[in-house]
Design a protein around this motif. Structure first.
Motif, short mmCIF file in Angstrom:
data_model
loop_
_atom_site.label_atom_id
_atom_site.label_comp_id
_atom_site.label_asym_id
_atom_site.label_seq_id
_atom_site.Cartn_x
_atom_site.Cartn_y
_atom_site.Cartn_z
N ASP A 95 -47.66 15.26 -32.81
CA ASP A 95 -47.17 15.49 -31.41
C ASP A 95 -46.33 14.19 -31.08
N LEU A 96 -46.13 13.32 -31.90
CA LEU A 96 -45.35 11.97 -31.66
C LEU A 96 -44.11 12.10 -32.46
N ASP A 97 -43.30 11.18 -31.89
CA ASP A 97 -42.04 10.89 -32.90
C ASP A 97 -42.31 10.41 -34.03
N LEU A 98 -41.25 10.65 -34.94
CA LEU A 98 -41.62 10.17 -36.36
C LEU A 98 -40.52 9.31 -36.88
N TYR A 99 -40.71 8.28 -37.62
CA TYR A 99 -39.85 7.09 -38.18
C TYR A 99 -39.92 7.45 -39.59
N ILE A 100 -38.83 7.98 -40.39
CA ILE A 100 -39.00 8.39 -41.71
C ILE A 100 -38.05 7.61 -42.63
N ARG A 101 -38.62 7.26 -43.75
CA ARG A 101 -37.85 6.24 -44.59
C ARG A 101 -37.80 6.90 -45.96
N PRO A 102 -36.45 7.34 -46.23
CA PRO A 102 -36.32 7.98 -47.62
C PRO A 102 -35.83 6.71 -48.33
N THR A 103 -36.53 6.41 -49.77
CA THR A 103 -36.40 5.17 -50.35
C THR A 103 -36.10 5.78 -51.88
N VAL A 104 -35.34 5.16 -52.67
CA VAL A 104 -34.80 5.27 -54.12
C VAL A 104 -34.96 4.22 -54.78
N PHE A 105 -35.66 3.85 -55.79
CA PHE A 105 -36.06 2.53 -56.41
C PHE A 105 -36.16 2.56 -57.68
N LEU A 106 -35.92 1.42 -58.29
CA LEU A 106 -35.71 1.27 -59.69
C LEU A 106 -37.03 0.69 -60.39
N ASP A 107 -37.84 1.41 -61.12
CA ASP A 107 -38.93 1.25 -61.76
C ASP A 107 -38.76 0.37 -62.94
N SER A 108 -37.96 0.62 -63.82
CA SER A 108 -37.50 -0.02 -65.16
C SER A 108 -35.81 -0.05 -65.61
#
Length: 304
Positions: A95-108
């Motif tokens: 019932d609250l607003d949402l802060y959303i973070r899509p992240t792409v990362f390098l593993d190796s």
């Protein structure tokens, strides 16, 4: 502002439990901050089981652009990540607003451009956030400058850059301020540690251009449209000297998480922003664009 840790996360292709999303301590994203990310707000409609995600497609487009600048192959399509955002909201509604973070990362695979030798990953987090009134901050100059594009692509929104922002923010706090004002190597205004800077003059609003080290802010684009449509004021992008901020009628910040923030002072000197300020009216109009259940071109609506 308060962000509460969730119990669900979108992790490499699907919604998972929070604790199941792990990488090794020697992963490139952990050792060197090799990742790109976006911050996206989803606003809860009052009295309805529905959120409005603001400028989702624009944020995912910028995420892809950041990955290209750092020579990181996208492990998932923009459509897959878009669906991941929607799935995550539905998996853990609030019932609250949402802060959303899509992240792409390098593993190796740190020092190669061969996608077959790079192991990539992606995740999306969603934090609840209490809706707050207009904030007022004290802006402080610090010795830290914005990384120049010759040292790191300034238009890549990466965790590595935010390590430098951390130092600037800590310096501002030690100096009794709330946010640091970041200049570029030429001594003109770039941005803060998380928002675009905008100065209000009699006939225009001025904000530093990307070539001055300012991230090409999606929120600023929305604010520019509101200024033109609702207030008849043009937003122009050109270089700003620090002293021009003292000459402005008002100074404000804008960004996804910050929304619209008024700047009360710069290095201890009070700025404009009276009770009837443009900043306050702009904040109200921006919030309405984000939260009004009427159709808005910047909203992706998610029913749960």
């Amino acid at each position: 502002m308060s962000l509460k840790k969730p119990t669900k996360i979108w992790w490499n292709g699907g919604v998972s439990n929070w604790q199941d999303a792990v990488v090794h301590v020697t992963a490139e994203t952990a050792m060197r901050g090799v990742n790109v990310f976006e911050g996206v707000m989803a606003y809860k409609f009052e009295g309805r089981r529905e959120h409005a995600v603001v400028a989702l497609d624009e944020h995912l487009e910028r995420l892809s652009g950041s990955a290209a600048l750092l020579h990181l192959p996208m492990p998932y399509t923009k459509e897959s990540l878009r669906q991941g955002v929607l799935d995550l909201i539905r998996a853990e509604p609030s019932d609250l607003d949402l802060y959303i973070r899509p992240t792409v990362f390098l593993d190796s695979g740190a020092y190669t451009e061969d996608p077959s030798r790079m192991r990539m990953g992606a995740y999306i987090t969603s934090y609840t956030r209490e809706r707050a009134p207009l904030r007022s901050v004290r802006l402080v100059s610090t010795p830290w400058t914005r990384l120049d594009s010759s040292a790191f692509p300034t238009q890549a929104k990466s965790g590595a850059v935010y390590s430098a922002f951390r130092l600037a923010r800590m310096a501002a706090l030690r100096a009794g301020g709330d946010e640091p004002l970041l200049l570029n190597a030429r001594g003109t205004v770039a941005e803060t540690a998380g928002a675009a800077v905008m100065a209000v003059f009699s006939d225009r609003v001025v904000s530093p251009p990307p070539e001055d080290g300012a991230l090409d802010s999606i929120t600023r684009r929305i604010v520019g449209d509101i200024l033109k449509r609702d207030f008849g004021i043009r937003l122009v992008q050109h270089s700003l000297r620090p002293e021009e901020l003292h000459e402005a009628e008002e100074v404000l910040l804008c960004g996804t998480l910050d929304e619209i923030v008024e700047v009360a002072s710069l290095d201890g000197a009070e700025l404009g922003n009276t009770g009837e300020s443009l900043t306050r009216r702009l904040f109200e109009r921006y919030r309405a664009v984000c939260t009004d259940s009427a159709h808005s071109p910047v909203q992706t609506r998610v029913a749960w």
